[in-house]
Write a protein that holds these residues in place. Structure first.
Motif, PDB file in Angstrom:
ATOM      1  N   ILE A   1       0.850  -1.184   0.000  1.00  0.00           N
ATOM      2  CA  ILE A   1       0.000   0.000   0.000  1.00  0.00           C
ATOM      3  C   ILE A   1       0.890   1.241   0.000  1.00  0.00           C
ATOM      4  O   ILE A   1       1.962   1.261   0.622  1.00  0.00           O
ATOM      5  CB  ILE A   1      -0.914   0.036   1.244  1.00  0.00           C
ATOM      6  CG1 ILE A   1      -1.670  -1.280   1.414  1.00  0.00           C
ATOM      7  CG2 ILE A   1      -1.899   1.193   1.159  1.00  0.00           C
ATOM      8  CD1 ILE A   1      -2.492  -1.337   2.688  1.00  0.00           C
ATOM      9  N   LYS A   2       0.455   2.286  -0.676  1.00  0.00           N
ATOM     10  CA  LYS A   2       1.174   3.551  -0.638  1.00  0.00           C
ATOM     11  C   LYS A   2       1.222   4.087   0.797  1.00  0.00           C
ATOM     12  O   LYS A   2       0.354   3.765   1.617  1.00  0.00           O
ATOM     13  CB  LYS A   2       0.486   4.565  -1.561  1.00  0.00           C
ATOM     14  CG  LYS A   2       0.533   4.175  -3.033  1.00  0.00           C
ATOM     15  CD  LYS A   2      -0.241   5.163  -3.893  1.00  0.00           C
ATOM     16  CE  LYS A   2      -0.215   4.732  -5.357  1.00  0.00           C
ATOM     17  NZ  LYS A   2      -1.006   5.650  -6.230  1.00  0.00           N
ATOM     18  N   PRO A   3       2.244   4.888   1.132  1.00  0.00           N
ATOM     19  CA  PRO A   3       2.410   5.324   2.531  1.00  0.00           C
ATOM     20  C   PRO A   3       1.169   5.962   3.142  1.00  0.00           C
ATOM     21  O   PRO A   3       0.925   5.813   4.348  1.00  0.00           O
ATOM     22  CB  PRO A   3       3.564   6.322   2.435  1.00  0.00           C
ATOM     23  CG  PRO A   3       4.380   5.835   1.284  1.00  0.00           C
ATOM     24  CD  PRO A   3       3.372   5.317   0.280  1.00  0.00           C
ATOM     25  N   SER A   4       0.372   6.654   2.358  1.00  0.00           N
ATOM     26  CA  SER A   4      -0.819   7.320   2.907  1.00  0.00           C
ATOM     27  C   SER A   4      -2.095   6.507   2.698  1.00  0.00           C
ATOM     28  O   SER A   4      -3.195   7.006   2.947  1.00  0.00           O
ATOM     29  CB  SER A   4      -0.995   8.692   2.249  1.00  0.00           C
ATOM     30  OG  SER A   4      -1.175   8.550   0.839  1.00  0.00           O
ATOM     31  N   GLY A   5      -1.949   5.244   2.251  1.00  0.00           N
ATOM     32  CA  GLY A   5      -3.118   4.527   1.771  1.00  0.00           C
ATOM     33  C   GLY A   5      -3.789   3.550   2.711  1.00  0.00           C
ATOM     34  O   GLY A   5      -4.831   2.988   2.354  1.00  0.00           O
ATOM     35  N   LEU A   6      -3.244   3.323   3.910  1.00  0.00           N
ATOM     36  CA  LEU A   6      -3.827   2.282   4.750  1.00  0.00           C
ATOM     37  C   LEU A   6      -5.235   2.651   5.221  1.00  0.00           C
ATOM     38  O   LEU A   6      -6.178   1.864   5.062  1.00  0.00           O
ATOM     39  CB  LEU A   6      -2.937   1.988   5.955  1.00  0.00           C
ATOM     40  CG  LEU A   6      -3.475   0.918   6.914  1.00  0.00           C
ATOM     41  CD1 LEU A   6      -3.727  -0.394   6.190  1.00  0.00           C
ATOM     42  CD2 LEU A   6      -2.526   0.717   8.091  1.00  0.00           C
TER      43      LEU A   6
ATOM     44  N   GLU B   1     -11.255   1.882   4.866  1.00  0.00           N
ATOM     45  CA  GLU B   1     -12.591   2.457   4.677  1.00  0.00           C
ATOM     46  C   GLU B   1     -13.238   1.957   3.394  1.00  0.00           C
ATOM     47  O   GLU B   1     -14.454   1.714   3.351  1.00  0.00           O
ATOM     48  CB  GLU B   1     -12.514   3.978   4.694  1.00  0.00           C
ATOM     49  CG  GLU B   1     -12.211   4.552   6.069  1.00  0.00           C
ATOM     50  CD  GLU B   1     -13.127   3.994   7.141  1.00  0.00           C
ATOM     51  OE1 GLU B   1     -14.363   4.084   6.975  1.00  0.00           O
ATOM     52  OE2 GLU B   1     -12.621   3.438   8.137  1.00  0.00           O
ATOM     53  N   ALA B   2     -12.436   1.789   2.336  1.00  0.00           N
ATOM     54  CA  ALA B   2     -12.985   1.253   1.092  1.00  0.00           C
ATOM     55  C   ALA B   2     -13.491  -0.166   1.292  1.00  0.00           C
ATOM     56  O   ALA B   2     -14.565  -0.545   0.800  1.00  0.00           O
ATOM     57  CB  ALA B   2     -11.919   1.294  -0.004  1.00  0.00           C
ATOM     58  N   TRP B   3     -12.741  -0.955   2.030  1.00  0.00           N
ATOM     59  CA  TRP B   3     -13.176  -2.320   2.315  1.00  0.00           C
ATOM     60  C   TRP B   3     -14.398  -2.337   3.224  1.00  0.00           C
ATOM     61  O   TRP B   3     -15.276  -3.182   3.058  1.00  0.00           O
ATOM     62  CB  TRP B   3     -12.019  -3.113   2.936  1.00  0.00           C
ATOM     63  CG  TRP B   3     -11.080  -3.671   1.916  1.00  0.00           C
ATOM     64  CD1 TRP B   3     -10.348  -2.980   1.000  1.00  0.00           C
ATOM     65  CD2 TRP B   3     -10.796  -5.050   1.683  1.00  0.00           C
ATOM     66  NE1 TRP B   3      -9.621  -3.835   0.223  1.00  0.00           N
ATOM     67  CE2 TRP B   3      -9.878  -5.113   0.622  1.00  0.00           C
ATOM     68  CE3 TRP B   3     -11.222  -6.228   2.285  1.00  0.00           C
ATOM     69  CZ2 TRP B   3      -9.383  -6.321   0.135  1.00  0.00           C
ATOM     70  CZ3 TRP B   3     -10.726  -7.443   1.816  1.00  0.00           C
ATOM     71  CH2 TRP B   3      -9.818  -7.476   0.746  1.00  0.00           C
ATOM     72  N   ARG B   4     -14.450  -1.419   4.179  1.00  0.00           N
ATOM     73  CA  ARG B   4     -15.616  -1.349   5.069  1.00  0.00           C
ATOM     74  C   ARG B   4     -16.904  -1.192   4.253  1.00  0.00           C
ATOM     75  O   ARG B   4     -17.927  -1.808   4.548  1.00  0.00           O
ATOM     76  CB  ARG B   4     -15.464  -0.188   6.049  1.00  0.00           C
ATOM     77  CG  ARG B   4     -16.554  -0.150   7.128  1.00  0.00           C
ATOM     78  CD  ARG B   4     -16.547   1.189   7.850  1.00  0.00           C
ATOM     79  NE  ARG B   4     -15.261   1.501   8.452  1.00  0.00           N
ATOM     80  CZ  ARG B   4     -14.894   1.125   9.683  1.00  0.00           C
ATOM     81  NH1 ARG B   4     -15.722   0.425  10.430  1.00  0.00           N
ATOM     82  NH2 ARG B   4     -13.710   1.466  10.152  1.00  0.00           N
ATOM     83  N   GLY B   5     -16.837  -0.390   3.208  1.00  0.00           N
ATOM     84  CA  GLY B   5     -18.020  -0.167   2.401  1.00  0.00           C
ATOM     85  C   GLY B   5     -18.350  -1.292   1.452  1.00  0.00           C
ATOM     86  O   GLY B   5     -19.519  -1.505   1.112  1.00  0.00           O
ATOM     87  N   ALA B   6     -17.320  -2.046   1.008  1.00  0.00           N
ATOM     88  CA  ALA B   6     -17.523  -3.040  -0.046  1.00  0.00           C
ATOM     89  C   ALA B   6     -17.676  -4.473   0.447  1.00  0.00           C
ATOM     90  O   ALA B   6     -18.287  -5.299  -0.241  1.00  0.00           O
ATOM     91  CB  ALA B   6     -16.360  -2.976  -1.039  1.00  0.00           C
ATOM     92  N   VAL B   7     -17.129  -4.777   1.602  1.00  0.00           N
ATOM     93  CA  VAL B   7     -17.114  -6.170   2.068  1.00  0.00           C
ATOM     94  C   VAL B   7     -18.515  -6.763   2.256  1.00  0.00           C
ATOM     95  O   VAL B   7     -18.740  -7.927   1.894  1.00  0.00           O
ATOM     96  CB  VAL B   7     -16.266  -6.304   3.350  1.00  0.00           C
ATOM     97  CG1 VAL B   7     -16.590  -7.597   4.108  1.00  0.00           C
ATOM     98  CG2 VAL B   7     -14.784  -6.275   2.995  1.00  0.00           C
ATOM     99  N   PRO B   8     -19.490  -6.053   2.811  1.00  0.00           N
ATOM    100  CA  PRO B   8     -20.801  -6.694   2.996  1.00  0.00           C
ATOM    101  C   PRO B   8     -21.383  -7.263   1.706  1.00  0.00           C
ATOM    102  O   PRO B   8     -21.888  -8.399   1.684  1.00  0.00           O
ATOM    103  CB  PRO B   8     -21.655  -5.557   3.565  1.00  0.00           C
ATOM    104  CG  PRO B   8     -20.687  -4.698   4.295  1.00  0.00           C
ATOM    105  CD  PRO B   8     -19.451  -4.716   3.443  1.00  0.00           C
ATOM    106  N   ALA B   9     -21.330  -6.503   0.620  1.00  0.00           N
ATOM    107  CA  ALA B   9     -21.869  -7.007  -0.642  1.00  0.00           C
ATOM    108  C   ALA B   9     -20.998  -8.114  -1.215  1.00  0.00           C
ATOM    109  O   ALA B   9     -21.497  -9.102  -1.758  1.00  0.00           O
ATOM    110  CB  ALA B   9     -21.995  -5.857  -1.645  1.00  0.00           C
ATOM    111  N   ARG B  10     -19.668  -7.963  -1.067  1.00  0.00           N
ATOM    112  CA  ARG B  10     -18.763  -8.986  -1.608  1.00  0.00           C
ATOM    113  C   ARG B  10     -18.934 -10.321  -0.902  1.00  0.00           C
ATOM    114  O   ARG B  10     -18.886 -11.390  -1.535  1.00  0.00           O
ATOM    115  CB  ARG B  10     -17.307  -8.493  -1.497  1.00  0.00           C
ATOM    116  CG  ARG B  10     -16.240  -9.513  -1.904  1.00  0.00           C
ATOM    117  CD  ARG B  10     -16.385  -9.922  -3.361  1.00  0.00           C
ATOM    118  NE  ARG B  10     -15.375 -10.900  -3.748  1.00  0.00           N
ATOM    119  CZ  ARG B  10     -15.481 -12.204  -3.550  1.00  0.00           C
ATOM    120  NH1 ARG B  10     -16.582 -12.690  -2.960  1.00  0.00           N
ATOM    121  NH2 ARG B  10     -14.531 -13.024  -3.939  1.00  0.00           N
TER     122      ARG B  10
END
Length: 205
Positions: A115-120, A125-134
């Motif tokens: 992950i990029k240094p500022s990307g964790l 947060e991106a996974w928090r939004g996408a994991v339920p549907a996935r």
């Protein structure tokens, strides 16, 4: 916060069959404050590897056991077979439940992203939004970020009943527009992926 210890043991070609019974004996006979979750061997990707995963209630407990194990030598009772060993500590994405044993596989895809240094934080947060549907398409064992070594990076583990089921789940998620997480790939730098199969005594199998 809970921690997961992921130990990857590299062995000579053809040594996995001899190593697994000795690992089982070691785990049966050696007291641990960690919860034994998985013992898998690689089938696709980086071969001749065994992965052992244990969960700990805190970083402090893990550190105490790590020091004792390193000083004792003979990792998992197969020190004479090991040609390389990596030990990595991870913290779970905060919105995910703890890993629970069970018959979830038998194919486990282990993916590690740089992950990029500022990307964790944005990745979480991106996974928090996408994991339920996935996870309505196929379950997720865990997603967790490294707290040592090369950082930032994160590991995610997906169980599948077959390789065909893996391919279908991934294709269906992409076709539905729910995966990868929106904006997630923009924070990533590299990827390594392997398929593991469970040892007969693995709690996750």
């Amino acid at each position: 916060m809970q921690r997961y210890e992921v130990v990857t043991l590299t062995l000579p070609i053809g040594a996995t069959g001899a190593a697994l019974p000795r690992i089982k004996q070691y785990l049966d006979e050696t007291p641990s404050r960690g919860r034994f979750l998985a013992c898998w061997y690689s089938d696709i990707g980086a071969l001749n590897q065994i992965m052992v995963i244990r969960g700990y209630e805190s970083a402090a407990v893990l550190a105490e056991e790590r020091e004792a194990a390193l000083l004792a030598g003979n990792p998992f009772g197969i020190g004479d077979l090991v040609t390389d060993m990596e030990i990595n500590d991870y913290a779970p994405f905060p919105f995910l439940p703890p890993v629970e044993p069970g018959e979830k596989g038998p194919f486990y895809e282990v993916r590690v992203y740089g992950i990029k240094p500022s990307g964790l934080a944005p990745t979480i947060e991106a996974w928090r939004g996408a994991v339920p549907a996935r996870t309505e398409i196929s379950p997720l064992t865990i997603a967790m970020y490294a707290v040592d070594g090369k950082a930032p990076r994160f590991m995610n583990i997906w169980p599948y009943p077959s390789l065909d089921a893996r391919n279908k789940a991934r294709a269906d998620a992409v076709a539905a527009g729910i995966w990868p997480p929106k904006g997630g790939p923009a924070h990533l730098t590299d990827l390594a992926s392997s398929i593991f199969l469970p040892a007969s005594f693995s709690p996750l199998r």
